[in-house]
Design an enzyme around this catalytic site. Structure first.
Site, PDB file in Angstrom:
ATOM      1  N   ARG A   4      -5.463  17.098 -31.897  1.00 34.35           N
ATOM      2  CA  ARG A   4      -5.063  17.107 -33.308  1.00 34.35           C
ATOM      3  C   ARG A   4      -5.123  15.687 -33.846  1.00 34.35           C
ATOM      4  O   ARG A   4      -4.838  14.730 -33.128  1.00 34.35           O
ATOM      5  CB  ARG A   4      -3.623  17.615 -33.462  1.00 34.35           C
ATOM      6  CG  ARG A   4      -3.361  18.975 -32.918  1.00 34.35           C
ATOM      7  CD  ARG A   4      -3.810  20.009 -33.886  1.00 34.35           C
ATOM      8  NE  ARG A   4      -3.379  21.322 -33.441  1.00 34.35           N
ATOM      9  CZ  ARG A   4      -3.355  22.361 -34.200  1.00 34.35           C
ATOM     10  NH1 ARG A   4      -3.725  22.273 -35.454  1.00 34.35           N
ATOM     11  NH2 ARG A   4      -2.985  23.530 -33.734  1.00 34.35           N
ATOM     12  N   ASP A  47     -10.660   6.979 -34.108  1.00 33.27           N
ATOM     13  CA  ASP A  47     -11.349   6.317 -32.990  1.00 33.27           C
ATOM     14  C   ASP A  47     -11.837   4.913 -33.337  1.00 33.27           C
ATOM     15  O   ASP A  47     -12.930   4.504 -32.931  1.00 33.27           O
ATOM     16  CB  ASP A  47     -12.520   7.184 -32.501  1.00 33.27           C
ATOM     17  CG  ASP A  47     -12.058   8.530 -31.963  1.00 33.27           C
ATOM     18  OD1 ASP A  47     -10.934   8.611 -31.433  1.00 33.27           O
ATOM     19  OD2 ASP A  47     -12.815   9.505 -32.081  1.00 33.27           O
ATOM     20  N   HIS A  58     -11.035   8.301 -25.137  1.00 31.03           N
ATOM     21  CA  HIS A  58     -12.063   8.995 -25.906  1.00 31.03           C
ATOM     22  C   HIS A  58     -13.343   9.068 -25.078  1.00 31.03           C
ATOM     23  O   HIS A  58     -13.738   8.066 -24.477  1.00 31.03           O
ATOM     24  CB  HIS A  58     -12.326   8.250 -27.223  1.00 31.03           C
ATOM     25  CG  HIS A  58     -13.340   8.923 -28.080  1.00 31.03           C
ATOM     26  ND1 HIS A  58     -13.063  10.072 -28.782  1.00 31.03           N
ATOM     27  CD2 HIS A  58     -14.638   8.630 -28.323  1.00 31.03           C
ATOM     28  CE1 HIS A  58     -14.151  10.455 -29.432  1.00 31.03           C
ATOM     29  NE2 HIS A  58     -15.118   9.592 -29.172  1.00 31.03           N
TER      30      HIS A  58
END
Length: 182
Positions: free
Chosen positions: A85, A139, A103
């Site tokens: 989320r 990110d 990531h």
């Protein structure tokens, strides 16, 4: 001093399990929370004696519940480990500089989803993973560490994902331990 870490997950929690197993002098896990009450990682964490919280509600309610539980547990740093989320700007601001994420790409390449398919489609020679500080921009926070994985002939998104996940399991505990000691 040992830092108290809270982990947010959405599923099986393989990175969470790796962080729990690596906990030691640098950090210990004070809470595992999920937006998914059926997340397999919650049951695993509870079986390890780690307090857990599940809140599947709307984002504002979920984040308020997470924030309260994290603060009640004395959490100093939040590690996102497969939490699928987006966090609100307000939540990120309340924990500014104290949320990290793993990531599955070599950031700044391939922010967001479908990273392995995108790397293969681009013809990249390598993929990998990045640990970064979470900011309001997706990110885009400070890079704390990366691990590179070669893309092999015949790789599929799934085969590449499997090798990148192994790299994540190696990288994340090391980078988290360094981060909490800064």
């Amino acid at each position: 001093m040992t830092a108290r870490v809270g982990i947010l997950i959405s599923g099986r929690g393989s990175n969470m399990q790796t962080l729990v197993r690596a906990a030691g002098d640098a950090y210990r896990i004070a809470l595992v929370a999920s937006d998914n009450p059926d997340a397999a990682g919650l049951a695993w964490a509870a079986g390890q004696g780690i307090p857990t919280l599940a809140h599947p509600g709307k984002r504002a309610e979920r984040e308020a519940a997470f924030d309260a539980a994290l603060r009640d547990a004395g959490v100093e740093v939040i590690a996102l480990a497969g939490y699928m989320r987006l966090l609100s700007d307000d939540f990120v601001a309340g924990w500014r500089g104290r949320i990290v994420n793993i990531h599955p790409s070599l950031l700044p390449k391939y922010k967001g989803l479908d990273t392995h398919a995108r790397a293969l489609a681009a013809g990249d020679a390598e993929a990998g993973c990045s640990v970064h500080v979470v900011t309001e921009e997706l990110d885009a926070g400070e890079l704390l560490g990366q691990a590179r994985v070669p893309i092999l002939p015949g790789d599929t998104p799934d085969s590449l994902a499997e090798r990148v996940l192994a790299a994540e399991h190696s990288l994340y505990p090391k980078v988290l331990a360094e981060f909490v000691q800064r």
